[in-house]
Design an enzyme around this catalytic site. Structure first.
Site, PDB file in Angstrom:
ATOM      1  N   ARG A 163       0.876  -1.182   0.000  1.00  0.00           N
ATOM      2  CA  ARG A 163       0.000   0.000   0.000  1.00  0.00           C
ATOM      3  C   ARG A 163       0.904   1.220   0.000  1.00  0.00           C
ATOM      4  NH1 ARG A 163      -5.193   1.524   3.666  1.00  0.00           N
ATOM      5  NH2 ARG A 163      -6.058   0.124   2.112  1.00  0.00           N
ATOM      6  N   CYS A 173     -16.452   1.644   1.062  1.00  0.00           N
ATOM      7  CA  CYS A 173     -15.253   0.837   1.351  1.00  0.00           C
ATOM      8  C   CYS A 173     -14.759   1.023   2.773  1.00  0.00           C
ATOM      9  CB  CYS A 173     -14.156   1.185   0.352  1.00  0.00           C
ATOM     10  SG  CYS A 173     -13.655   2.912   0.444  1.00  0.00           S
ATOM     11  N   ASP A 206     -17.319   6.794  -1.136  1.00  0.00           N
ATOM     12  CA  ASP A 206     -16.030   6.702  -0.437  1.00  0.00           C
ATOM     13  C   ASP A 206     -15.745   8.083   0.158  1.00  0.00           C
ATOM     14  OD1 ASP A 206     -13.467   6.016   0.440  1.00  0.00           O
ATOM     15  OD2 ASP A 206     -12.543   6.191  -1.540  1.00  0.00           O
ATOM     16  N   HIS A 247      -7.493   0.743  -6.161  1.00  0.00           N
ATOM     17  CA  HIS A 247      -7.680  -0.100  -4.965  1.00  0.00           C
ATOM     18  C   HIS A 247      -8.327  -1.412  -5.440  1.00  0.00           C
ATOM     19  CE1 HIS A 247      -7.864  -1.279  -0.930  1.00  0.00           C
ATOM     20  NE2 HIS A 247      -8.646  -0.360  -0.403  1.00  0.00           N
ATOM     21  N   ARG A 268     -13.609  -8.441   2.246  1.00  0.00           N
ATOM     22  CA  ARG A 268     -12.187  -8.190   1.948  1.00  0.00           C
ATOM     23  C   ARG A 268     -11.379  -9.434   2.302  1.00  0.00           C
ATOM     24  NH1 ARG A 268     -10.094  -3.066   1.920  1.00  0.00           N
ATOM     25  NH2 ARG A 268      -8.238  -4.167   1.200  1.00  0.00           N
ATOM     26  N   GLN A 313     -10.097  -3.888  -3.020  1.00  0.00           N
ATOM     27  CA  GLN A 313     -11.400  -3.383  -2.594  1.00  0.00           C
ATOM     28  C   GLN A 313     -12.462  -3.732  -3.635  1.00  0.00           C
ATOM     29  OE1 GLN A 313     -12.175  -1.626   0.414  1.00  0.00           O
ATOM     30  NE2 GLN A 313     -14.163  -2.255  -0.326  1.00  0.00           N
TER      31      GLN A 313
HETATM   32  N1   CP Z   1     -11.184  -0.016   2.732  1.00  0.00           N
HETATM   33  C1   CP Z   1      -9.899  -0.074   3.139  1.00  0.00           C
HETATM   34  O1   CP Z   1      -8.979  -0.319   2.361  1.00  0.00           O
HETATM   35  O2   CP Z   1      -9.732   0.144   4.466  1.00  0.00           O
HETATM   36  P1   CP Z   1      -8.329   0.347   5.216  1.00  0.00           P
HETATM   37  O3   CP Z   1      -7.777   1.665   4.762  1.00  0.00           O
HETATM   38  O4   CP Z   1      -8.706   0.339   6.666  1.00  0.00           O
HETATM   39  O5   CP Z   1      -7.412  -0.772   4.850  1.00  0.00           O
HETATM   40  N1  NVA Z   2      -9.967   6.703  -1.239  1.00  0.00           N
HETATM   41  C1  NVA Z   2      -9.562   6.314   0.090  1.00  0.00           C
HETATM   42  C2  NVA Z   2      -9.780   4.855   0.300  1.00  0.00           C
HETATM   43  C3  NVA Z   2      -9.474   4.368   1.691  1.00  0.00           C
HETATM   44  C4  NVA Z   2      -9.647   2.885   1.824  1.00  0.00           C
HETATM   45  C5  NVA Z   2      -8.096   6.673   0.299  1.00  0.00           C
HETATM   46  O1  NVA Z   2      -7.304   6.497  -0.640  1.00  0.00           O
HETATM   47  O2  NVA Z   2      -7.744   7.143   1.375  1.00  0.00           O
END
Ligand code: CP
Ligand code: NVA
Length: 312
Positions: free
Chosen positions: A109, A271, A231, A136, A299, A139
């Site tokens: 990530r 999400c 989101d 993502h 997930r 997700q």
């Molecule tokens: N939806 C999601 O990816 O959550 P986190 O940021 O908690 O991993």
């Molecule tokens: N769009 C959000 C998703 C979090 C899971 C971000 O990138 O922070």
């Protein structure tokens, strides 16, 4: 038996995989979910190790990958990017080379998609994108798994994404288009999904016979939707833009009024994490139409299926 078809593959963006490959993951995810519920062992990755590089915070991704790997009989390592030599200038390529000598898979990530692509190019083990500024994809797997679970089909399903045309929107849009769902993104001007990704989604929709639309009208987007998805308005790394985003995105939050425009079978997805009163109200998030908690659980199952399929 786990299919060998996807062994060794990276999962960097949804667009890299075709619909049949995505369905392979979803079908296995459903089976693994049932096994886990019944407490039937499914140790498909016994003795395997997953490295999880995090350059941004996480609740769901971290816990679901870590627990998922454990349930599959393997182990996982949480690698905070700042604690690695990566944080002191070791290149992503050298990191990928070295980690390939220890591990059987890497989840990352981070901010730049180019870093994930660079890691995957250097690593000779599967690399899974656990979120970048652009995508993502894990997700999106859980999202479409939840849609199929709740609505029992992809055929004729209309998905409306409301809010910021961000990483989550990008991956969801391409997944819906590949799997034959009609998709509309309703965003304010200036918050549209990227033209390149919309192009990928439209190309996929041409193949599957579905549609991809953009609108600046939240109500038009929600009208007749079977899935209302949103989101956060301020993603990780955008905190200094928060005030502007709150003002620009006002009117695009899912509340009872917008939900009432959806179809009779409409479900709500998010999400998470959520910001009540911004992109969604607490009433909707906890209301009878919300499939958000199943979506979060999925997930785990979707990523277990993904790991079982790609890790050798
Ligand atoms: N939806 C999601 O990816 O959550 P986190 O940021 O908690 O991993
Ligand atoms: N769009 C959000 C998703 C979090 C899971 C971000 O990138 O922070």
């Amino acid at each position: 038996m786990i299919s060998a078809q996807l062994k060794g593959r990276d999962f960097l963006r949804v667009n890299d995989w075709d619909a049949d490959e995505l369905v392979l993951v979803l079908d296995l995810a459903d089976r693994l979910k049932a096994r886990q519920r019944e407490r039937v062992a499914h140790r498909h990755l016994e003795g395997r190790s997953l490295g999880m590089i995090f350059q941004k915070p996480s609740t769901r991704t971290r816990v679901s990958f870590e627990v998922g790997m454990f349930q599959l009989g393997g182990t996982s390592l949480y690698l905070a990017a700042g604690d690695l030599q990566l944080g002191r200038g070791e290149t992503i390529e050298d990191t990928g080379n070295v980690l390939s000598r220890y591990l059987d898979g890497i989840m990352i990530r981070t901010f730049a998609q180019a870093d994930v692509d660079g890691l995957a190019a250097a690593a000779d083990i599967p690399v899974i994108n656990g979120l970048t500024d652009d995508f993502h994809p894990c997700q999106a797997l859980a999202d479409v798994m939840t849609i199929r679970e709740r609505l029992e089909t992809f055929d004729g399903v209309r998905v409306a994404y409301l809010g910021d045309g961000n990483n989550v929107c990008h991956s969801l849009m391409v997944a819906c288009a590949k799997l034959g769902m009609d998709f509309v993104a309703a965003t304010p001007e200036g918050y549209e999904p990227s033209e390149e990704v919309v192009g990928w989604a439209k190309a996929a929709a041409n193949v599957s016979g579905s549609s991809v639309e953009l609108t600046h009208d939240a109500r038009a987007g929600a009208e007749g939707a079977d899935v209302l998805y949103t989101d956060v308005w301020t993603s990780m790394g955008q905190d200094e833009e928060r005030e502007r985003r709150l003002a620009d995105l006002a009117g695009f939050g899912i509340d009872d009024g917008l939900l009432a425009l959806g179809s009779e079978r409409a479900i709500v997805l998010h999400c998470l994490p959520a910001h009540y009163g911004e992109e969604i109200t607490k009433e909707v998030l906890y209301g009878p139409r919300s499939a958000v908690w199943d979506q979060a659980e999925n997930r785990l199952h979707a990523q277990k299926a993904l790991m079982a399929l790609v890790i050798r």
